[in-house]
Design a protein around this motif. Structure first.
Motif, mmCIF file in Angstrom:
data_model
loop_
_atom_site.group_PDB
_atom_site.id
_atom_site.type_symbol
_atom_site.label_atom_id
_atom_site.label_comp_id
_atom_site.label_asym_id
_atom_site.label_seq_id
_atom_site.Cartn_x
_atom_site.Cartn_y
_atom_site.Cartn_z
ATOM 1 N N GLY A 11 66.890 -32.746 -2.265
ATOM 2 C CA GLY A 11 66.646 -31.710 -1.266
ATOM 3 C C GLY A 11 67.652 -30.580 -1.318
ATOM 4 O O GLY A 11 67.577 -29.645 -0.520
ATOM 5 N N ASP A 12 68.613 -30.639 -2.262
ATOM 6 C CA ASP A 12 69.594 -29.565 -2.409
ATOM 7 C C ASP A 12 68.935 -28.313 -2.955
ATOM 8 O O ASP A 12 67.860 -28.359 -3.545
ATOM 9 N N GLN A 13 69.618 -27.189 -2.799
ATOM 10 C CA GLN A 13 69.127 -25.915 -3.310
ATOM 11 C C GLN A 13 69.111 -25.925 -4.844
ATOM 12 O O GLN A 13 69.983 -26.503 -5.474
ATOM 13 N N VAL A 14 68.119 -25.258 -5.434
ATOM 14 C CA VAL A 14 68.059 -25.099 -6.888
ATOM 15 C C VAL A 14 68.907 -23.896 -7.272
ATOM 16 O O VAL A 14 68.761 -22.819 -6.706
ATOM 17 N N TYR A 15 69.811 -24.096 -8.202
ATOM 18 C CA TYR A 15 70.643 -23.013 -8.710
ATOM 19 C C TYR A 15 70.137 -22.594 -10.078
ATOM 20 O O TYR A 15 69.869 -23.441 -10.935
ATOM 21 N N ALA A 16 69.967 -21.296 -10.269
ATOM 22 C CA ALA A 16 69.536 -20.778 -11.565
ATOM 23 C C ALA A 16 70.754 -20.697 -12.479
ATOM 24 O O ALA A 16 71.715 -19.997 -12.170
ATOM 25 N N PRO A 17 70.733 -21.406 -13.595
ATOM 26 C CA PRO A 17 71.891 -21.406 -14.485
ATOM 27 C C PRO A 17 71.934 -20.175 -15.370
ATOM 28 O O PRO A 17 70.957 -19.437 -15.497
ATOM 29 N N PHE A 72 70.276 -26.120 -17.027
ATOM 30 C CA PHE A 72 69.703 -26.410 -15.717
ATOM 31 C C PHE A 72 70.303 -27.686 -15.137
ATOM 32 O O PHE A 72 70.665 -27.743 -13.960
ATOM 33 N N LYS A 73 70.400 -28.699 -15.966
ATOM 34 C CA LYS A 73 70.956 -29.984 -15.510
ATOM 35 C C LYS A 73 72.417 -29.824 -15.077
ATOM 36 O O LYS A 73 72.838 -30.402 -14.073
ATOM 37 N N ALA A 74 73.180 -29.010 -15.818
ATOM 38 C CA ALA A 74 74.584 -28.799 -15.461
ATOM 39 C C ALA A 74 74.715 -28.033 -14.142
ATOM 40 O O ALA A 74 75.634 -28.291 -13.367
ATOM 41 N N ALA A 75 73.807 -27.105 -13.891
ATOM 42 C CA ALA A 75 73.888 -26.298 -12.671
ATOM 43 C C ALA A 75 73.324 -27.030 -11.456
ATOM 44 O O ALA A 75 73.632 -26.669 -10.319
ATOM 45 N N VAL A 80 65.819 -33.700 -11.304
ATOM 46 C CA VAL A 80 64.951 -34.547 -12.106
ATOM 47 C C VAL A 80 64.111 -33.631 -12.997
ATOM 48 O O VAL A 80 64.088 -32.413 -12.817
ATOM 49 N N PHE A 81 63.410 -34.222 -13.937
ATOM 50 C CA PHE A 81 62.636 -33.455 -14.905
ATOM 51 C C PHE A 81 61.651 -32.506 -14.226
ATOM 52 O O PHE A 81 61.469 -31.366 -14.634
ATOM 53 N N GLU A 82 61.005 -32.966 -13.154
ATOM 54 C CA GLU A 82 60.025 -32.142 -12.454
ATOM 55 C C GLU A 82 60.659 -30.889 -11.866
ATOM 56 O O GLU A 82 60.017 -29.852 -11.777
ATOM 57 N N ASP A 83 61.924 -30.991 -11.435
ATOM 58 C CA ASP A 83 62.629 -29.808 -10.931
ATOM 59 C C ASP A 83 62.732 -28.753 -12.023
ATOM 60 O O ASP A 83 62.503 -27.566 -11.784
ATOM 61 N N PHE A 84 63.084 -29.203 -13.226
ATOM 62 C CA PHE A 84 63.194 -28.268 -14.348
ATOM 63 C C PHE A 84 61.836 -27.650 -14.664
ATOM 64 O O PHE A 84 61.732 -26.440 -14.861
ATOM 65 N N VAL A 85 60.796 -28.455 -14.673
ATOM 66 C CA VAL A 85 59.456 -27.948 -14.990
ATOM 67 C C VAL A 85 59.026 -26.915 -13.955
ATOM 68 O O VAL A 85 58.494 -25.858 -14.310
ATOM 69 N N ARG A 86 59.257 -27.192 -12.685
ATOM 70 C CA ARG A 86 58.892 -26.228 -11.629
ATOM 71 C C ARG A 86 59.669 -24.935 -11.788
ATOM 72 O O ARG A 86 59.126 -23.851 -11.613
ATOM 73 N N TRP A 87 60.951 -25.043 -12.094
ATOM 74 C CA TRP A 87 61.781 -23.848 -12.226
ATOM 75 C C TRP A 87 61.456 -23.094 -13.501
ATOM 76 O O TRP A 87 61.240 -21.887 -13.486
#
Length: 123
Positions: A11-17, A72-75, A80-87
């Motif tokens: 539920g944390d904010q997504v940060y754009a790396p 993305f994973k570092a930032a 999870v993988f789905e977070d990366f796919v959505r972003w």
């Protein structure tokens, strides 16, 4: 960020790396890539199948994709993988997709297609 989409698990904010820029290619490299994809073949040459073209295109794009995934994973610790796919799959408005019932169904569909080893990559 008012419309920021949260990470699915935490539920944390997504940060754009910061992403690595693609390296410029020379004219010779561009011609070579087109030849590999079969885009400059004459009518008399045997065309590559769609499957072969896709395989070659994936090989050409893989290093950039892996770099972007790592960034993305570092930032985004806990992503999870789905977070990366959505972003990554929403280039026009990467932080603006809202989490709704449809996106949750998509998440389950994506997870069901991944092997346990692939799921651990973004665990």
């Amino acid at each position: 960020v008012p419309y920021a989409m949260p990470l699915i698990e935490s539920g944390d904010q997504v940060y754009a790396p910061y992403l690595q820029r693609t390296t410029p290619i020379t004219d010779e490299e561009e011609v070579k890539n087109k030849q590999m994809l079969g885009l400059d073949r004459g009518a008399e040459d045997d065309p590559l199948s769609i499957h072969d073209r896709i395989t070659i295109a994936q090989r050409l794009q893989k290093p950039k994709l892996l770099s972007d995934m790592s960034s993305f994973k570092a930032a985004n610790k806990g992503a999870v993988f789905e977070d990366f796919v959505r972003w990554y799959g929403n280039p026009e408005h990467p932080l603006g997709e809202e989490l709704n019932e449809e996106s949750l169904k998509r998440k389950d569909e994506i997870r069901s297609k991944l092997s346990p080893e692939q799921l651990k990559t973004f665990a």
